[in-house]
Motif scaffolding. Sequence first.
Motif, PDB file in Angstrom:
ATOM      1  N   TYR A 106     122.488  -7.479  91.631  1.00  0.00           N
ATOM      2  CA  TYR A 106     122.224  -7.074  90.253  1.00  0.00           C
ATOM      3  C   TYR A 106     121.098  -6.042  90.189  1.00  0.00           C
ATOM      4  CZ  TYR A 106     120.515  -7.365  85.459  1.00  0.00           C
ATOM      5  OH  TYR A 106     120.083  -7.044  84.198  1.00  0.00           O
ATOM      6  N   ASN A 107     120.012  -6.327  90.891  1.00  0.00           N
ATOM      7  CA  ASN A 107     118.880  -5.393  90.878  1.00  0.00           C
ATOM      8  C   ASN A 107     119.273  -4.041  91.469  1.00  0.00           C
ATOM      9  OD1 ASN A 107     117.153  -7.234  89.688  1.00  0.00           O
ATOM     10  ND2 ASN A 107     116.471  -8.095  91.655  1.00  0.00           N
ATOM     11  N   LYS A 110     121.342  -2.217  88.960  1.00  0.00           N
ATOM     12  CA  LYS A 110     120.498  -1.765  87.862  1.00  0.00           C
ATOM     13  C   LYS A 110     119.746  -0.486  88.254  1.00  0.00           C
ATOM     14  CE  LYS A 110     117.074  -3.577  84.609  1.00  0.00           C
ATOM     15  NZ  LYS A 110     116.242  -4.775  84.274  1.00  0.00           N
ATOM     16  N   ALA A 111     119.252  -0.443  89.497  1.00  0.00           N
ATOM     17  CA  ALA A 111     118.567   0.756  89.979  1.00  0.00           C
ATOM     18  C   ALA A 111     119.537   1.934  90.053  1.00  0.00           C
ATOM     19  CB  ALA A 111     117.950   0.485  91.338  1.00  0.00           C
ATOM     20  N   ASN A 112     120.775   1.688  90.479  1.00  0.00           N
ATOM     21  CA  ASN A 112     121.769   2.764  90.562  1.00  0.00           C
ATOM     22  C   ASN A 112     122.097   3.328  89.189  1.00  0.00           C
ATOM     23  OD1 ASN A 112     121.966   2.556  93.333  1.00  0.00           O
ATOM     24  ND2 ASN A 112     123.681   1.089  93.263  1.00  0.00           N
ATOM     25  N   VAL A 113     122.061   2.476  88.188  1.00  0.00           N
ATOM     26  CA  VAL A 113     122.285   2.972  86.821  1.00  0.00           C
ATOM     27  C   VAL A 113     121.147   3.906  86.423  1.00  0.00           C
ATOM     28  CG1 VAL A 113     122.355   2.306  84.392  1.00  0.00           C
ATOM     29  CG2 VAL A 113     123.684   1.027  86.064  1.00  0.00           C
ATOM     30  N   LYS A 162     127.203   1.649  85.560  1.00  0.00           N
ATOM     31  CA  LYS A 162     127.113   0.591  84.557  1.00  0.00           C
ATOM     32  C   LYS A 162     128.181  -0.485  84.789  1.00  0.00           C
ATOM     33  CE  LYS A 162     124.926   3.113  80.746  1.00  0.00           C
ATOM     34  NZ  LYS A 162     125.071   3.587  79.349  1.00  0.00           N
ATOM     35  N   ALA A 163     129.382  -0.066  85.217  1.00  0.00           N
ATOM     36  CA  ALA A 163     130.444  -1.036  85.512  1.00  0.00           C
ATOM     37  C   ALA A 163     130.045  -1.928  86.675  1.00  0.00           C
ATOM     38  CB  ALA A 163     131.748  -0.304  85.825  1.00  0.00           C
ATOM     39  N   THR A 164     129.426  -1.321  87.688  1.00  0.00           N
ATOM     40  CA  THR A 164     128.969  -2.109  88.830  1.00  0.00           C
ATOM     41  C   THR A 164     127.877  -3.078  88.409  1.00  0.00           C
ATOM     42  OG1 THR A 164     129.497  -0.282  90.337  1.00  0.00           O
ATOM     43  CG2 THR A 164     127.989  -1.979  91.145  1.00  0.00           C
ATOM     44  N   LEU A 165     126.995  -2.609  87.520  1.00  0.00           N
ATOM     45  CA  LEU A 165     125.926  -3.466  87.014  1.00  0.00           C
ATOM     46  C   LEU A 165     126.506  -4.638  86.224  1.00  0.00           C
ATOM     47  CD1 LEU A 165     122.943  -4.095  86.480  1.00  0.00           C
ATOM     48  CD2 LEU A 165     123.073  -2.558  84.491  1.00  0.00           C
ATOM     49  N   ASN A 169     126.088  -8.478  87.124  1.00  0.00           N
ATOM     50  CA  ASN A 169     125.502  -9.391  86.138  1.00  0.00           C
ATOM     51  C   ASN A 169     126.409 -10.603  85.906  1.00  0.00           C
ATOM     52  OD1 ASN A 169     123.503 -10.059  84.022  1.00  0.00           O
ATOM     53  ND2 ASN A 169     125.236  -9.691  82.645  1.00  0.00           N
ATOM     54  N   ASN A 170     127.728 -10.369  85.860  1.00  0.00           N
ATOM     55  CA  ASN A 170     128.665 -11.484  85.702  1.00  0.00           C
ATOM     56  C   ASN A 170     128.562 -12.455  86.875  1.00  0.00           C
ATOM     57  OD1 ASN A 170     129.702 -10.634  83.242  1.00  0.00           O
ATOM     58  ND2 ASN A 170     131.362  -9.460  84.174  1.00  0.00           N
ATOM     59  N   ASP A 171     128.500 -11.905  88.081  1.00  0.00           N
ATOM     60  CA  ASP A 171     128.375 -12.768  89.255  1.00  0.00           C
ATOM     61  C   ASP A 171     127.085 -13.577  89.202  1.00  0.00           C
ATOM     62  OD1 ASP A 171     130.768 -11.873  90.234  1.00  0.00           O
ATOM     63  OD2 ASP A 171     129.893 -10.444  91.654  1.00  0.00           O
ATOM     64  N   LEU A 172     126.022 -12.919  88.759  1.00  0.00           N
ATOM     65  CA  LEU A 172     124.733 -13.603  88.667  1.00  0.00           C
ATOM     66  C   LEU A 172     124.797 -14.721  87.620  1.00  0.00           C
ATOM     67  CD1 LEU A 172     121.764 -13.762  89.527  1.00  0.00           C
ATOM     68  CD2 LEU A 172     121.245 -12.074  87.729  1.00  0.00           C
ATOM     69  N   GLN A 173     125.428 -14.430  86.478  1.00  0.00           N
ATOM     70  CA  GLN A 173     125.553 -15.436  85.432  1.00  0.00           C
ATOM     71  C   GLN A 173     126.476 -16.576  85.867  1.00  0.00           C
ATOM     72  OE1 GLN A 173     123.700 -15.458  82.671  1.00  0.00           O
ATOM     73  NE2 GLN A 173     122.742 -13.581  83.436  1.00  0.00           N
ATOM     74  N   ASN A 174     127.555 -16.231  86.575  1.00  0.00           N
ATOM     75  CA  ASN A 174     128.516 -17.245  87.006  1.00  0.00           C
ATOM     76  C   ASN A 174     127.968 -18.145  88.099  1.00  0.00           C
ATOM     77  OD1 ASN A 174     130.528 -16.438  85.212  1.00  0.00           O
ATOM     78  ND2 ASN A 174     131.375 -14.947  86.653  1.00  0.00           N
ATOM     79  N   ALA A 175     126.888 -17.722  88.729  1.00  0.00           N
ATOM     80  CA  ALA A 175     126.250 -18.586  89.719  1.00  0.00           C
ATOM     81  C   ALA A 175     125.576 -19.778  89.038  1.00  0.00           C
ATOM     82  CB  ALA A 175     125.229 -17.793  90.536  1.00  0.00           C
TER      83      ALA A 175
END
Length: 371
Positions: A106-107, A110-113, A162-165, A169-175
């Motif tokens: 996620y981080n 976010k940096a790539n965005v 943004k799509a990658t972010l 984020n979904n993966d992080l939330q789904n954890a």
Amino acid sequence: MKTINHVKLGIVILGSISLASCGNGNKAAQQQAGPPPATPVSVYKVVAQPVTTVDTYPGVVVALDEVEIRAQVGGFITAIYVKDGQKVQKGQKLYEIDRTKYLAAYNSAKANVAVAQANRDKAKKDAERYKNLAAQDAIAKQRVDYALTDLANAESQVAAAKATLSSANNDLQNALIVSPLTGTIGISQVKPGALVTPSSTILNTVSTGNPIAVDITVNQGDIPNFLKLKNNPLAIKDSVFTVQLQDGSLYQRQGKIITIDRAVDPATGTIKVRIGYPNEAGRLIAGMTVNMKVLNKSTGDELVIPYKAVIEQLGSFNVYVVADSNKAEQRIIQMGKQFDKSVVVKEGLKAGELIVSDGAQNVRPGAVVKF
């Protein structure tokens, strides 16, 4: 010799006289006895009356809402936030999967965005500057086209970042797994430290317990009756559907039909009916087997007789009807539903006829009865 012959003749004559006398005596006795006495019985007058029977169906208690909890991302279970069998609320934390790599992803996204947005901003400024210079004929128009192309590419890179972010984020939330509904959670299928696989590992099950339902299977011939009951607003008030538990006790709350399945099973000729119940005390538990007692009220009056009046012979059912001169005539009947100590007669009798209700075992066809 003559004397002996005379003696023999006398014996024959006396024997003939004796036989004739005995024969006349039996006939006289029979005439004095008369016909056999009437057989004492009890009778019942056939009447037509409204009939309410109770049909019993095996049923299974089912939760109206039930969700299997599965992991959407893989990893090791790092925390379990609830106890087995606990009441949970929608959105409440249940399990946590190791979030380390998902937080890192996620981080990074976010940096790539941020990088893509900075490149996009630079390309936008370059394009604006080249457009102004082109308006003054200070540069070639081709250079402006290049600048606009660079800006479009930069915008696409921002969108991709943004799509990658969003995915990260979904993966992080789904954890962090939360309850999808308010209800009761079952026994956990995993322990802390267990490795789970996305979409395949079942962690637990959450289901609602109030309201709850009972599923029964009915013959397709009963569908019209159940459709009427579904549309009958008095079904609850009339206690049409009563649940009997395995200990023989009756569940005191009353239910109503929620749904009738969309299709009949062609293999069995049956259809599933679901009946809902309030279950505040949690007495009904999903998976329980029960008996569903359904009141079945006749649409009109039906002929009813005592069941004890029926005689079964070689697969057919008969009763003795008391005809003229009090003679008993045996008649075949077609029986309907049995209830209490009575039975419905579909064919073979008419209202007002007298039948033998007690003592039929002593009656023979054509015999005279008294009552």
